[in-house]
Design an enzyme around this catalytic site. Structure first.
Site, PDB file in Angstrom:
ATOM      1  N   HIS A 299      57.770  -7.238  -6.096  1.00 57.67           N
ATOM      2  CA  HIS A 299      57.016  -5.980  -6.158  1.00 57.67           C
ATOM      3  C   HIS A 299      57.909  -4.896  -5.542  1.00 57.67           C
ATOM      4  CE1 HIS A 299      53.800  -3.142  -4.908  1.00 57.67           C
ATOM      5  NE2 HIS A 299      53.028  -3.739  -5.789  1.00 57.67           N
TER       6      HIS A 299
ATOM      7  N   ASP B 183      56.667 -12.441   1.071  1.00 63.19           N
ATOM      8  CA  ASP B 183      55.584 -11.530   0.728  1.00 63.19           C
ATOM      9  C   ASP B 183      54.429 -12.385   0.199  1.00 63.19           C
ATOM     10  OD1 ASP B 183      53.815  -9.787  -0.430  1.00 63.19           O
ATOM     11  OD2 ASP B 183      55.247  -8.916  -1.854  1.00 63.19           O
TER      12      ASP B 183
ATOM     13  N   GLN C 238      49.817 -11.924  -2.683  1.00 67.37           N
ATOM     14  CA  GLN C 238      48.984 -12.601  -3.693  1.00 67.37           C
ATOM     15  C   GLN C 238      48.691 -14.035  -3.261  1.00 67.37           C
ATOM     16  OE1 GLN C 238      47.711 -11.065  -6.367  1.00 67.37           O
ATOM     17  NE2 GLN C 238      48.893  -9.185  -6.261  1.00 67.37           N
TER      18      GLN C 238
ATOM     19  N   LYS D 213      43.066  -7.323  -1.241  1.00 66.78           N
ATOM     20  CA  LYS D 213      43.059  -8.299  -2.362  1.00 66.78           C
ATOM     21  C   LYS D 213      42.313  -9.570  -1.953  1.00 66.78           C
ATOM     22  CE  LYS D 213      47.572  -6.527  -3.653  1.00 66.78           C
ATOM     23  NZ  LYS D 213      47.592  -5.683  -4.836  1.00 66.78           N
TER      24      LYS D 213
ATOM     25  N   CYS E 264      54.403  -2.270 -10.654  1.00 63.67           N
ATOM     26  CA  CYS E 264      55.365  -2.050  -9.545  1.00 63.67           C
ATOM     27  C   CYS E 264      56.462  -3.106  -9.562  1.00 63.67           C
ATOM     28  CB  CYS E 264      54.671  -2.050  -8.184  1.00 63.67           C
ATOM     29  SG  CYS E 264      53.486  -0.740  -7.988  1.00 63.67           S
TER      30      CYS E 264
HETATM   31  C1  LIG Z   1      53.239  -9.111  -4.596  1.00 62.65           C
HETATM   32  C2  LIG Z   1      52.766  -7.832  -3.950  1.00 62.65           C
HETATM   33  N1  LIG Z   1      53.408  -7.372  -2.868  1.00 62.65           N
HETATM   34  C3  LIG Z   1      53.016  -6.241  -2.250  1.00 62.65           C
HETATM   35  C4  LIG Z   1      51.960  -5.494  -2.715  1.00 62.65           C
HETATM   36  C5  LIG Z   1      51.554  -4.248  -1.979  1.00 62.65           C
HETATM   37  O1  LIG Z   1      50.373  -4.492  -1.269  1.00 62.65           O
HETATM   38  P1  LIG Z   1      49.538  -3.344  -0.545  1.00 62.65           P
HETATM   39  O2  LIG Z   1      48.680  -2.737  -1.607  1.00 62.65           O
HETATM   40  O3  LIG Z   1      48.710  -4.062   0.478  1.00 62.65           O
HETATM   41  O4  LIG Z   1      50.465  -2.407   0.084  1.00 62.65           O
HETATM   42  C6  LIG Z   1      51.273  -5.922  -3.858  1.00 62.65           C
HETATM   43  C7  LIG Z   1      50.165  -5.114  -4.411  1.00 62.65           C
HETATM   44  O5  LIG Z   1      49.925  -5.110  -5.587  1.00 62.65           O
HETATM   45  C8  LIG Z   1      51.676  -7.140  -4.478  1.00 62.65           C
HETATM   46  O6  LIG Z   1      51.037  -7.607  -5.545  1.00 62.65           O
END
Ligand SMILES: Cc1ncc(COP(=O)(O)O)c(C=O)c1O
Length: 405
Positions: A122, A199, A202, A225, A363
């Protein structure tokens, strides 16, 4: 608690909505999930019963609010399998957690040092590392993704070396659904002397997470989420790693002493939590964790994957559908394109039938470039979705395909 999806749905008032005279079919969970009443109630009742700023308060409500806030930290620690509450830093979300990692570790980076990420990250796990490239001369290396949507582990091992300082890899891809073998990847990174970050934005929604077993140094998650509020997330860090990291924001609470000529810092996690934190949101996240943990994670996984497979099988005979991300080890995320149609048009038509999916680049521009596509439509399943909804989604895609043909 037994897994009864209708009973679960009854706790999400918004799911009773109609959109364009169709029942809402909410399949945009990977972007943000709906919240059960338990989460909203926890935030409201805290506000009504005892609301004040946290820490160092000398009155009853300040102490009660601090207790509730710190209890939420404990819930996050237990949810992630952290050894102590002190290993959990509250952030505004996963994006802030990842930026904190990059900022906090930047002082260790010399020109030419390497940071390994992957093509499936992302943007929030790419752009902060570009800051280190621009400002500190770091070199970013991208682990390639195979046609099925897995990481090329051979290429990853070959990239690791003396210059590798940081490895930061998504646990579950938000587009492909791929679950990466981060336990092994962390072991290999450590053998090369690198810090390993994952990260888990998800993954933490769909899998049991045990950060100690995974062997990661830093792990990021988000609340919105996980059926919790927005503007709250968390960064897990081993004590050794958090101690190495420099603070991000300066202000109240993160200091030990401030003088005219110098400043000393508080210990982790407070060193990273300047200013008034998102108090109610943290309490809401704690409530979301309590709520989700009443169910067996295996029941949740089986339920969500059954819906994913129903949706995927339902589209299997359509030659015009191209699914992106077909590895066996994956979460309930179905990204796809309809040949000859733009994903945005498809999503807009699905909305006419009450079906909410996301369309775009999610993204993940480097991943889109890897697959030579501009965008995808993405249906992502959550705890409250039903088989009927998976079927309604398939039916709506078929109608859209006839319309767009
Ligand atoms: C894999 C991943 N990393 C990071 C993020 C960013 O998360 P946040 O909305 O909590 O900043 C997302 C959000 O879609 C995501 O899917």
């Amino acid at each position: 608690m037994t897994f009864d999806v209708q009973q679960i749905r009854s706790q999400f008032p918004v799911l009773a909505r109609e959109i364009n005279d169709y029942p809402l079919t909410y399949l945009d969970n990977a972007a943000s999930a709906q919240k059960p009443t338990a989460v909203m109630d926890a935030m409201t009742s805290q506000t009504e019963r005892a609301y004040a700023n946290v820490h160092r308060g000398l009155h009853t409500m300040a102490n009660e609010t601090t207790e509730a806030f710190e209890a939420a930290r404990g819930k996050v620690a237990s949810f992630l399998g952290a050894p102590s509450d002190k290993n959990i830093v509250f952030t505004r979300g996963a994006t802030e957690a990842l930026n904190l990692c990059a900022y906090g570790l930047a002082h260790m980076i010399e020109p030419g040092d390497e940071i390994i990420i992957t093509q499936m990250e992302h943007h929030s796990n790419i752009v902060p590392w570009h800051f280190l490239r621009e400002r500190h001369g770091a070199v970013i290396k991208f682990v390639p993704v195979t046609d099925e949507g897995a990481l090329d582990l051979g290429a990853y091992k070959a990239m690791l070396g003396e210059k590798t300082k940081i490895v930061s890899i998504v646990h579950m891809s938000n587009v492909l659904g791929t679950v990466n073998p981060i336990k092994d990847m962390a072991t290999w990174a450590h053998a090369a002397g690198a810090i390993f970050i994952s990260d888990g934005t998800q993954a933490a929604v769909h899998m049991d997470i045990d950060v100690q077993d995974l062997g990661v140094d830093l792990y990021c998650m988000t609340g919105h989420k996980l059926y919790g509020p927005t503007a709250i997330g968390a960064l897990y860090g081993t004590s050794a790693t958090l101690d190495k990291m420099q603070p991000f924001n300066g202000g109240g609470e993160m200091i030990e002493d401030v003088f005219e000529d110098r400043v000393t810092y508080n210990d982790a996690p407070y060193k990273f939590e300047a200013g008034t934190p998102p108090i109610l949101e943290a309490i809401g996240l704690g409530a979301a964790i309590d709520w989700v943990r009443q169910f067996s994670s295996e029941d949740i996984r089986q339920h969500e994957m059954a819906l994913y497979h129903a949706a995927r099988d339902g589209l299997a005979d359509m030659n015009s559908i191209q699914v992106v991300g077909t590895t066996a080890d994956k979460g309930p995320v179905l990204s796809f394109n309809l040949k000859g149609a733009h994903a945005h048009d498809l999503a807009q038509i699905l909305d006419k039938y009450g079906v909410a999916v996301r369309a775009g680049q999610h993204c993940t521009q480097p991943l889109m470039a890897r697959f030579g596509i501009h965008s995808t439509a993405r249906a992502s399943f959550g705890i409250y979705n039903t088989l009927d909804e998976a079927e309604r989604f398939v039916e709506a895609v078929r109608k859209a395909a006839r319309f767009l043909a």
